[in-house]
Design a protein around this motif. Structure first.
Motif, PDB file in Angstrom:
ATOM      1  N   ALA A  90     -13.052   0.828  30.401  1.00 50.33           N
ATOM      2  CA  ALA A  90     -13.515  -0.546  30.593  1.00 50.33           C
ATOM      3  C   ALA A  90     -12.444  -1.487  30.066  1.00 50.33           C
ATOM      4  O   ALA A  90     -11.657  -1.121  29.188  1.00 50.33           O
ATOM      5  CB  ALA A  90     -14.841  -0.785  29.877  1.00 50.33           C
ATOM      6  N   HIS A  91     -12.435  -2.680  30.617  1.00 51.61           N
ATOM      7  CA  HIS A  91     -11.473  -3.703  30.229  1.00 51.61           C
ATOM      8  C   HIS A  91     -12.175  -5.051  30.243  1.00 51.61           C
ATOM      9  O   HIS A  91     -13.094  -5.272  31.029  1.00 51.61           O
ATOM     10  CB  HIS A  91     -10.294  -3.758  31.211  1.00 51.61           C
ATOM     11  CG  HIS A  91      -9.729  -2.422  31.537  1.00 51.61           C
ATOM     12  ND1 HIS A  91      -8.868  -1.752  30.702  1.00 51.61           N
ATOM     13  CD2 HIS A  91      -9.935  -1.602  32.587  1.00 51.61           C
ATOM     14  CE1 HIS A  91      -8.551  -0.585  31.240  1.00 51.61           C
ATOM     15  NE2 HIS A  91      -9.193  -0.473  32.392  1.00 51.61           N
ATOM     16  N   MET A 118      -5.565 -10.602  28.132  1.00 45.23           N
ATOM     17  CA  MET A 118      -5.972 -10.125  29.456  1.00 45.23           C
ATOM     18  C   MET A 118      -5.986  -8.598  29.504  1.00 45.23           C
ATOM     19  O   MET A 118      -5.090  -7.943  28.994  1.00 45.23           O
ATOM     20  CB  MET A 118      -5.015 -10.657  30.522  1.00 45.23           C
ATOM     21  CG  MET A 118      -4.887 -12.177  30.527  1.00 45.23           C
ATOM     22  SD  MET A 118      -6.438 -13.026  30.766  1.00 45.23           S
ATOM     23  CE  MET A 118      -6.496 -13.024  32.530  1.00 45.23           C
ATOM     24  N   GLY A 119      -7.035  -8.049  30.143  1.00 42.03           N
ATOM     25  CA  GLY A 119      -7.111  -6.607  30.358  1.00 42.03           C
ATOM     26  C   GLY A 119      -7.157  -5.786  29.088  1.00 42.03           C
ATOM     27  O   GLY A 119      -6.518  -4.751  28.989  1.00 42.03           O
ATOM     28  N   GLU A 159     -14.561  -5.261  33.531  1.00 41.67           N
ATOM     29  CA  GLU A 159     -14.755  -4.181  34.503  1.00 41.67           C
ATOM     30  C   GLU A 159     -14.957  -2.854  33.783  1.00 41.67           C
ATOM     31  O   GLU A 159     -14.526  -2.685  32.644  1.00 41.67           O
ATOM     32  CB  GLU A 159     -13.574  -4.077  35.460  1.00 41.67           C
ATOM     33  CG  GLU A 159     -12.264  -3.811  34.771  1.00 41.67           C
ATOM     34  CD  GLU A 159     -11.072  -3.926  35.709  1.00 41.67           C
ATOM     35  OE1 GLU A 159     -10.098  -3.183  35.470  1.00 41.67           O
ATOM     36  OE2 GLU A 159     -11.106  -4.719  36.653  1.00 41.67           O
ATOM     37  N   ALA A 160     -15.619  -1.923  34.480  1.00 40.99           N
ATOM     38  CA  ALA A 160     -15.781  -0.552  34.005  1.00 40.99           C
ATOM     39  C   ALA A 160     -15.515   0.378  35.179  1.00 40.99           C
ATOM     40  O   ALA A 160     -15.812   0.042  36.329  1.00 40.99           O
ATOM     41  CB  ALA A 160     -17.186  -0.335  33.446  1.00 40.99           C
ATOM     42  N   TRP A 161     -14.965   1.551  34.856  1.00 39.44           N
ATOM     43  CA  TRP A 161     -14.536   2.501  35.885  1.00 39.44           C
ATOM     44  C   TRP A 161     -15.046   3.901  35.583  1.00 39.44           C
ATOM     45  O   TRP A 161     -15.194   4.284  34.425  1.00 39.44           O
ATOM     46  CB  TRP A 161     -13.006   2.537  35.946  1.00 39.44           C
ATOM     47  CG  TRP A 161     -12.401   1.258  36.398  1.00 39.44           C
ATOM     48  CD1 TRP A 161     -12.247   0.107  35.663  1.00 39.44           C
ATOM     49  CD2 TRP A 161     -11.889   0.969  37.686  1.00 39.44           C
ATOM     50  NE1 TRP A 161     -11.671  -0.866  36.426  1.00 39.44           N
ATOM     51  CE2 TRP A 161     -11.431  -0.366  37.680  1.00 39.44           C
ATOM     52  CE3 TRP A 161     -11.768   1.715  38.851  1.00 39.44           C
ATOM     53  CZ2 TRP A 161     -10.867  -0.960  38.791  1.00 39.44           C
ATOM     54  CZ3 TRP A 161     -11.197   1.123  39.963  1.00 39.44           C
ATOM     55  CH2 TRP A 161     -10.749  -0.211  39.919  1.00 39.44           C
ATOM     56  N   GLN A 162     -15.275   4.660  36.656  1.00 40.12           N
ATOM     57  CA  GLN A 162     -15.653   6.063  36.567  1.00 40.12           C
ATOM     58  C   GLN A 162     -14.845   6.824  37.614  1.00 40.12           C
ATOM     59  O   GLN A 162     -14.904   6.504  38.806  1.00 40.12           O
ATOM     60  CB  GLN A 162     -17.148   6.243  36.846  1.00 40.12           C
ATOM     61  CG  GLN A 162     -17.586   7.684  36.883  1.00 40.12           C
ATOM     62  CD  GLN A 162     -19.010   7.831  37.396  1.00 40.12           C
ATOM     63  OE1 GLN A 162     -19.449   7.088  38.256  1.00 40.12           O
ATOM     64  NE2 GLN A 162     -19.720   8.809  36.854  1.00 40.12           N
ATOM     65  N   PHE A 200     -18.472  -1.467  37.641  1.00 38.45           N
ATOM     66  CA  PHE A 200     -18.965  -2.726  37.074  1.00 38.45           C
ATOM     67  C   PHE A 200     -17.840  -3.742  37.163  1.00 38.45           C
ATOM     68  O   PHE A 200     -16.713  -3.467  36.778  1.00 38.45           O
ATOM     69  CB  PHE A 200     -19.355  -2.530  35.599  1.00 38.45           C
ATOM     70  CG  PHE A 200     -19.795  -3.792  34.908  1.00 38.45           C
ATOM     71  CD1 PHE A 200     -21.133  -4.176  34.908  1.00 38.45           C
ATOM     72  CD2 PHE A 200     -18.885  -4.607  34.256  1.00 38.45           C
ATOM     73  CE1 PHE A 200     -21.552  -5.338  34.270  1.00 38.45           C
ATOM     74  CE2 PHE A 200     -19.280  -5.772  33.624  1.00 38.45           C
ATOM     75  CZ  PHE A 200     -20.626  -6.142  33.625  1.00 38.45           C
ATOM     76  N   SER A 201     -18.159  -4.911  37.678  1.00 38.67           N
ATOM     77  CA  SER A 201     -17.197  -6.001  37.728  1.00 38.67           C
ATOM     78  C   SER A 201     -17.948  -7.312  37.507  1.00 38.67           C
ATOM     79  O   SER A 201     -18.890  -7.626  38.235  1.00 38.67           O
ATOM     80  CB  SER A 201     -16.487  -6.041  39.086  1.00 38.67           C
ATOM     81  OG  SER A 201     -15.603  -7.146  39.149  1.00 38.67           O
TER      82      SER A 201
END
Length: 170
Positions: free
Chosen positions: A38-39, A80-81, A106-109, A115-116
């Protein structure tokens, strides 16, 4: 519609703000177990609400630690990020607090965005499994958030220079 998160506002605006805040938090909680990375950006189009000031300070500290560890360039934009370890309760709490107000989180899998959130709470997109949808719906029902607060349409990706037809513009 932009929401004013500080200062005086109507009760309807306040209700919408609370709904968005609750929805962001509920979505992140449901997606936490499946999120690998996630960021969050420590930047907002609006003034940070007082109640998230500690989280804002914490995320800036997280970014400074990334610079000190050599993970983040000292020359880049420090806000940022910023990486968030979703398994760390303190860092996850920072994401929960800032996501509804930031210009981007955001979140990533497995290399897929799930998620954004952005635009200071006015934009939110999530990808959930059927089981996660049930959990999210239950969570929102328990918090008295209307089912009309979201849609189930798939996200559309367009290139920056996508061709627009006359029907899409009208």
């Amino acid at each position: 519609m932009r929401m004013n998160h500080v200062g005086a506002c109507s009760s309807e605006t306040a209700r919408r703000q609370q709904t968005w805040y609750v929805f962001h938090r509920a979505a992140l909680c449901v997606l936490r177990d499946s999120s690998e990375t996630a960021h969050v950006d420590a930047c907002s189009d609006i003034a940070w609400p007082r109640e998230v000031a500690p989280a804002y300070e914490q995320v800036l500290s997280m970014a400074a630690n990334e610079v000190a560890e050599g993970v983040r360039s000292a020359k880049g934009d420090p806000g940022m990020g910023i990486d968030v370890d979703v398994r760390d309760d303190t860092q996850f709490d920072v994401l929960l607090a800032l996501a509804p107000y930031t210009i981007h989180a955001e979140a990533w899998q497995q290399g897929r965005e799930i998620f954004s959130a952005g635009d200071a709470g006015t934009a939110l997109w999530i990808a959930v499994t059927s089981e996660q949808e049930v959990r999210l719906t239950s969570r929102l029902d328990a918090l008295s958030v209307s089912q009309t607060a979201f849609t189930t349409q798939p996200r559309r990706r367009r290139s920056l220079f996508a061709r627009w037809s006359r029907h899409q513009i009208a």
